[in-house]
Design an enzyme around this catalytic site. Structure first.
Site, mmCIF file in Angstrom:
data_model
loop_
_atom_site.group_PDB
_atom_site.id
_atom_site.type_symbol
_atom_site.label_atom_id
_atom_site.label_comp_id
_atom_site.label_asym_id
_atom_site.label_seq_id
_atom_site.Cartn_x
_atom_site.Cartn_y
_atom_site.Cartn_z
ATOM 1 C CG HIS A 428 46.465 -48.571 -16.520
ATOM 2 N ND1 HIS A 428 46.368 -49.369 -15.408
ATOM 3 C CD2 HIS A 428 46.905 -49.377 -17.519
ATOM 4 C CE1 HIS A 428 46.745 -50.597 -15.710
ATOM 5 N NE2 HIS A 428 47.071 -50.634 -16.995
ATOM 6 N NE ARG A 429 44.553 -40.552 -14.367
ATOM 7 C CZ ARG A 429 44.130 -39.304 -14.591
ATOM 8 N NH1 ARG A 429 44.840 -38.279 -14.122
ATOM 9 N NH2 ARG A 429 43.028 -39.083 -15.282
#
Length: 457
Positions: A428-429
Site C-alpha cells: 500500500h506504500r
C-alpha cells in the site's frame, strides 16, 4: 616440497551467508584435481557441487554432513605437490594422475581461489568424469572367511567394491533418492558412461536390499499418544530462507488484497484455438503472464520496490516475472527475465524449463533472484482464492485460482461458464486502492475478452 593450501567455502551468490554440507565427495588422503567437485552443499537457493581450485592431496576436512558453515569458513586443506613426492605411499601411478594431464597442481589464479567456478554445470560434471584420481591405498585388514553363498550373483547384480574418493553420480536427484532409500553410493556399481551411477542403479540396489529391510521385526507395544516424541525440524536451507523472507515481508510491507471473479471461457477458447493451429502448445500460465506484463505497462507503480533508507519508491523499467513452483525441497520462485518482451510461446518454454530445473534441485542463485513481480498460480492446488504474502522486496503479487465450471450470467441469461478468481496483493506504500483495482480489473477484462490484449501487442 609440498605446500598446504586452505580452501574456504566460497561466496555462492547474492545474499547467501551460509551453506549446509550435504555430502562430502572426497576423503582425507584423496588426490584431487583443479576444479574437481569436493563437496555437495545446500544453500537457501539451490543444491550445488563446490569445486576445489587446488590440485593435490586432501589433508583435512572441516565440517560434517548436515552441518552448516558460514561463507569464508575453511572447507578443506590440500597439500599441493604431495602426490608427486610420495608415489609409493599413495599407490604409485594412480596418485600422479591427480592433476589433469599436462596441467599444474597450482590454481590458475591464486587470487581467485575462493571464487566458485562452474558449479552445478555440465562443465564441472564433465571435469569430474574425465579425472579419476586414485585414492591412497592401505593394506587390507585380514578378514574372517565367510560361509559360502548358495549361488554367486551375476556380474550385473554383484555389488561394487567400496569406492574411495568422489562417487560418480549423474545428478543431485540420484543422491537424494539414495539417501531416502538408505543406499550407500560407494557400494553401487554405476551402469552409465565411465561408471556413472544412474537412477536405475539406485533403484536396483534398493530392490536388492528390500528383503532384509522388510523382514518382520519383533512386536513392540504401541506407545501411548501422550508419550509420543516431539519432532523438531531445523529452519534452514530453503525452508529457513522462506521463513526469513516471509517474516521480513510481513514486518516491513503494509499489504492489502483485492480480488474479483472473471469469466475465463473466452480465454480458454482462445488457447484451444492457438494450440489447434499447430506448433508448441501454449500454457495457461503463459497467457496469464502475458496479460500480467501488459497490465504492468499500464500500471507501472506495481512493478517497483521501496527503498527504506532513501525513502523512495523505485519504479523498474523491466519486468522480471517470478512464479511459484512447488518442489521436493519446498516452494521456490524462479524468475523469468525480461518477461515483458517475450511471446506466449516463449514464456511457455521458459516456464517449463525453469520448472524442470527447479524440480531437479539445480536452480542457481541467479535463477531465484532479481524478480520485480510474482505470478502465483495456486489453482494447481485445487483452491479458488488466497491472500499470499508478497515476495519481498517486490511490491505486488497476482494470484490465479482454479478455473472451473460455475453458474454465470452471460448475455443476460444464466449459463455454465469457466470461472476463475483473481487476487492482487500489493504494497500500500507504492499505490492506493484505485491503482490496484484498476490493475486487477484490466487483468480480468483481458481474461474475459482476450481481444483487449491486441491493443497492447
Amino acid at each position: 616440497m609440498a605446500r598446504v593450501l586452505e580452501f574456504k567455502l566460497p561466496d555462492l551468490g547474492e545474499g547467501l551467508t551460509e551453506a549446509e554440507i550435504v555430502r562430502w565427495l572426497v576423503s582425507v588422503g584423496d588426490v584431487v584435481a583443479i576444479d574437481q567437485p569436493v563437496v555437495e552443499v545446500e544453500t537457501a537457493k539451490a543444491m550445488v557441487e563446490v569445486p576445489c581450485p587446488y590440485g593435490g592431496v586432501v589433508t583435512a576436512r572441516f565440517g560434517e554432513e548436515g552441518e552448516e558453515l558460514p561463507v569464508g569458513a575453511p572447507l578443506l586443506t590440500v597439500a599441493v605437490g604431495a602426490e608427486e613426492e610420495a608415489p609409493a605411499a599413495s599407490g604409485g601411478a594412480g596418485a600422479a594422475a591427480g592433476p589433469a594431464a599436462g596441467g599444474s597442481s597450482e590454481p590458475a589464479d591464486e587470487g581467485s581461489g575462493n571464487v566458485l567456478v562452474g558449479y552445478g554445470t555440465s562443465t564441472s560434471t564433465a571435469r569430474r568424469r574425465r579425472v579419476r584420481p586414485a585414492a591412497p591405498s592401505a593394506p587390507a585388514a585380514p578378514r574372517a572367511a565367510a560361509p559360502a553363498a548358495p549361488a554367486a550373483p551375476t556380474a550385473a547384480q554383484a555389488p561394487a567394491a567400496p569406492v574411495e574418493g568422489p562417487v560418480p553420480v549423474i545428478s543431485p536427484l540420484v543422491r537424494k533418492l539414495a539417501r531416502e532409500r538408505g543406499i550407500d553410493l560407494r557400494q553401487v556399481r554405476g551402469s552409465g558412461p565411465d561408471g556413472l551411477i544412474l537412477r536405475v542403479d539406485v533403484e536396483h540396489a534398493s530392490t536388492a536390499q528390500a528383503p532384509a529391510e522388510t523382514a518382520p521385526a519383533p512386536a513392540v507395544p504401541a506407545a501411548a499418544p501422550a508419550g509420543a516424541a516431539v519432532e523438531r525440524v531445523p529452519l534452514r536451507g530453503v525452508r529457513g530462507a522462506v521463513a526469513d523472507k516471509l517474516t521480513r515481508s510481513r514486518r516491513e510491507i503494509p499489504d492489502a488484497t483485492c480480488w474479483v471473479d472473471a469469466d475465463a471461457t473466452e480465454l480458454m477458447a482462445a488457447r484451444a484455438a492457438m494450440n489447434a493451429a499447430g506448433g508448441p502448445k501454449i500454457s495457461v500460465l503463459a497467457l496469464f503472464a502475458r496479460i500480467c506484463t501488459a497490465a504492468l505497462a499500464r500500471y507501472p507503480e506495481l512493478n517497483s520496490r521501496v527503498d527504506l533508507e532513501a525513502r523512495e519508491i523505485v519504479r523498474l523499467p523491466e519486468v522480471h516475472l517470478g512464479f511459484a513452483a512447488q518442489t521436493d525441497r519446498g516452494l521456490v520462485v524462479p524468475v523469468v527475465r525480461d518477461a515483458h518482451g517475450r511471446s506466449a510461446e516463449d514464456l511457455t518454454a521458459e516456464f517449463a524449463r525453469l520448472t524442470e530445473v527447479a524440480r531437479a534441485g539445480a536452480l542457481t542463485p541467479a535463477d531465484l533472484t532479481g524478480g520485480t513481480f510474482t505470478l502465483n498460480n495456486y489453482g494447481v492446488f485445487g483452491v479458488d482464492g488466497s491472500t499470499p504474502i508478497i515476495n519481498h522486496p517486490e511490491a505486488a503479487m497476482l494470484g490465479v485460482g482454479r478455473i472451473i465450471p460455475k453458474p454465470w450470467v452471460h448475455g443476460g441469461e444464466l449459463a455454465v461458464r469457466q470461472v476463475v478468481q483473481l487476487s492482487l496483493t500489493f504494497d500500500h506504500r507504492v499505490c492506493d486502492g484505485g491503482t490496484a483495482g484498476g490493475f486487477l480489473r484490466y487483468v480480468a477484462d483481458c481474461v474475459e475478452q482476450p481481444a483487449v490484449l491486441l491493443r497492447t501487442l
